[in-house]
Design an enzyme around this catalytic site. Structure first.
Site, PDB file in Angstrom:
ATOM      1  N   TYR A  57      -6.194  -2.545  11.095  1.00 25.84           N
ATOM      2  CA  TYR A  57      -5.156  -2.402  10.101  1.00 25.84           C
ATOM      3  C   TYR A  57      -4.358  -0.958  10.184  1.00 25.84           C
ATOM      4  O   TYR A  57      -3.618  -0.629   9.560  1.00 25.84           O
ATOM      5  CB  TYR A  57      -5.466  -2.808   8.816  1.00 25.84           C
ATOM      6  CG  TYR A  57      -5.866  -4.202   8.467  1.00 25.84           C
ATOM      7  CD1 TYR A  57      -5.675  -5.034   9.453  1.00 25.84           C
ATOM      8  CD2 TYR A  57      -6.604  -4.700   7.484  1.00 25.84           C
ATOM      9  CE1 TYR A  57      -6.351  -6.429   9.572  1.00 25.84           C
ATOM     10  CE2 TYR A  57      -6.889  -6.118   7.337  1.00 25.84           C
ATOM     11  CZ  TYR A  57      -6.818  -6.929   8.109  1.00 25.84           C
ATOM     12  OH  TYR A  57      -7.145  -8.142   8.122  1.00 25.84           O
ATOM     13  N   LYS A  82     -13.576  -4.763   8.902  1.00 29.98           N
ATOM     14  CA  LYS A  82     -13.733  -5.511  10.082  1.00 29.98           C
ATOM     15  C   LYS A  82     -13.793  -4.656  11.487  1.00 29.98           C
ATOM     16  O   LYS A  82     -13.271  -3.684  11.615  1.00 29.98           O
ATOM     17  CB  LYS A  82     -12.883  -6.722  10.174  1.00 29.98           C
ATOM     18  CG  LYS A  82     -12.566  -7.506   9.112  1.00 29.98           C
ATOM     19  CD  LYS A  82     -11.442  -8.549   9.245  1.00 29.98           C
ATOM     20  CE  LYS A  82     -11.005  -8.739   7.990  1.00 29.98           C
ATOM     21  NZ  LYS A  82     -10.329  -7.854   7.288  1.00 29.98           N
ATOM     22  N   ILE A 235      -8.179 -13.696  -0.617  1.00 30.44           N
ATOM     23  CA  ILE A 235      -7.757 -12.247  -0.626  1.00 30.44           C
ATOM     24  C   ILE A 235      -6.398 -12.242  -0.469  1.00 30.44           C
ATOM     25  O   ILE A 235      -5.777 -11.642   0.681  1.00 30.44           O
ATOM     26  CB  ILE A 235      -8.681 -11.736   0.516  1.00 30.44           C
ATOM     27  CG1 ILE A 235      -8.476 -12.337   1.893  1.00 30.44           C
ATOM     28  CG2 ILE A 235      -9.766 -11.266   0.045  1.00 30.44           C
ATOM     29  CD1 ILE A 235      -9.159 -11.370   2.983  1.00 30.44           C
ATOM     30  N   LYS A 237      -2.592 -10.903  -0.233  1.00 30.79           N
ATOM     31  CA  LYS A 237      -2.143  -9.194  -0.299  1.00 30.79           C
ATOM     32  C   LYS A 237      -0.677  -9.082  -0.854  1.00 30.79           C
ATOM     33  O   LYS A 237       0.102  -9.964  -0.543  1.00 30.79           O
ATOM     34  CB  LYS A 237      -2.224  -8.770   0.962  1.00 30.79           C
ATOM     35  CG  LYS A 237      -1.436  -9.103   2.237  1.00 30.79           C
ATOM     36  CD  LYS A 237      -0.080  -8.197   2.401  1.00 30.79           C
ATOM     37  CE  LYS A 237       0.669  -8.771   3.377  1.00 30.79           C
ATOM     38  NZ  LYS A 237       1.808  -7.896   3.759  1.00 30.79           N
ATOM     39  N   VAL A 239       2.238  -5.631  -1.431  1.00 31.68           N
ATOM     40  CA  VAL A 239       2.639  -4.401  -1.830  1.00 31.68           C
ATOM     41  C   VAL A 239       3.468  -4.268  -3.052  1.00 31.68           C
ATOM     42  O   VAL A 239       3.847  -3.151  -3.545  1.00 31.68           O
ATOM     43  CB  VAL A 239       3.467  -3.791  -0.590  1.00 31.68           C
ATOM     44  CG1 VAL A 239       2.352  -3.481   0.557  1.00 31.68           C
ATOM     45  CG2 VAL A 239       4.741  -4.267  -0.316  1.00 31.68           C
ATOM     46  N   SER A 246       0.493 -10.601 -10.833  1.00 32.94           N
ATOM     47  CA  SER A 246       0.575 -12.265 -10.886  1.00 32.94           C
ATOM     48  C   SER A 246      -0.480 -12.810 -10.157  1.00 32.94           C
ATOM     49  O   SER A 246      -1.036 -13.650 -10.606  1.00 32.94           O
ATOM     50  CB  SER A 246       1.874 -12.635 -10.401  1.00 32.94           C
ATOM     51  OG  SER A 246       2.064 -14.031 -10.488  1.00 32.94           O
TER      52      SER A 246
END
Length: 284
Positions: A57, A82, A235, A237, A239, A246
């Site tokens: 990432y 990872k 998980i 995600k 930005v 929320s």
């Protein structure tokens, strides 16, 4: 509004090794390196206590900086990263782990995952043996895999003698992975869902929209709640500050069994990401 929930609001999953992981975490896939620190800080402010990143990432440094500077005791933030495909193999795995830990600026990891099996390379067993050495040294608490099929998992277990604590896989209402989840359950492997919202593609589905209206929640909250009630670790995600908040506000309601089944009924066995049997990214 910021939901500074006490972390006891988030259920935990007991892993095969006896460690526990928060069932709701925050992923930073596709979060730009220069935005990672701010985004992770926001997630921690909201109440997330599990952060998932990966070497590929490119944002481990910003992620780690946010965790360190936020100031929580280290044992209150669950950190996952990872190993990328190009680093598979026993010795190269150990080097890659050192590099990830250095970028994160941490003394240990809570969970380390083999990112893909890349069977063409045939190095995932040796890679997992290196993971076992890291765990034995106390440098990582739990070890697992990502994107592994039952055949890959069976080989890992047979040749290393250890059950991966977690298998993180693509899982969303259009790809519910029922046979794989059944395999996980029979071996006490925790199922963790990446792309849990189907990269947003499922949020306009009429079934999910209808259930969202029934429970007075957003479609994303409904899908995250569906994951939680299935027993998945999830998980999401984002930005966007409002969505980060929320997506965490999912503990004040429950779906009925009928609603859970209706969402599961959207399954079309449709992948968004790569196929674990054929993906070779990083080998070139």
């Amino acid at each position: 509004m910021t939901f500074r929930s006490d972390k006891s609001a988030v259920p935990t999953i007991v892993l095969p090794d006896g460690n526990v992981i928060p069932q709701l975490g925050f992923g930073v896939f596709q979060v730009p390196a220069d935005e990672a620190a701010g985004v992770v800080t926001k997630a921690l402010e909201v109440g997330y206590r599990s952060i998932d990143t990966a070497a590929i990432y490119g944002n481990e440094e910003g992620t780690g900086r946010a965790i360190r500077e936020f100031g929580l005791p280290r044992d209150e933030v669950y950190v996952t990263t990872k190993l990328w495909n190009s680093e598979q193999g026993y010795d190269s795995t150990l080097r890659a782990f050192d590099e990830s830990l250095k970028r994160l600026g941490l003394d240990y990891l809570d969970l380390y995952l083999v990112h893909w099996p890349v069977p063409k390379a045939d190095r995932y067993v040796d890679t997992f043996k290196a993971f076992q050495a890291l765990k034995a040294d106390g440098r990582v608490r739990s070890i697992g895999v990502s994107n592994f099929t039952p055949a890959h998992l069976e080989r890992i277990i047979a040749e290393t003698g250890e059950i991966p604590a977690v298998n993180q896989v693509e899982l969303h209402p259009r790809f519910i992975q029922a046979p794989l989840r059944s395999f996980h359950q029979s071996h006490a492997i925790a199922t963790e869902a990446w792309s849990p919202l189907g990269q947003g593609q499922v949020l306009d589905d009429p079934v999910i929209a209808s259930i969202a209206r029934q429970v007075g929640r957003t479609p994303a909250q409904v899908v995250i709640r569906w994951h939680l009630q299935l027993g998945n670790i999830v998980i999401p995600k984002s930005v966007t500050p409002e969505r980060i908040e929320s997506n965490f506000d999912v503990f004040g309601f429950e779906l009925t069994n009928e609603q859970v089944e209706a969402i599961s009924g959207l399954n079309a066995d449709t992948r968004i990401g790569g196929d674990p049997e054929t993906l070779t990214a990083g080998l070139d």
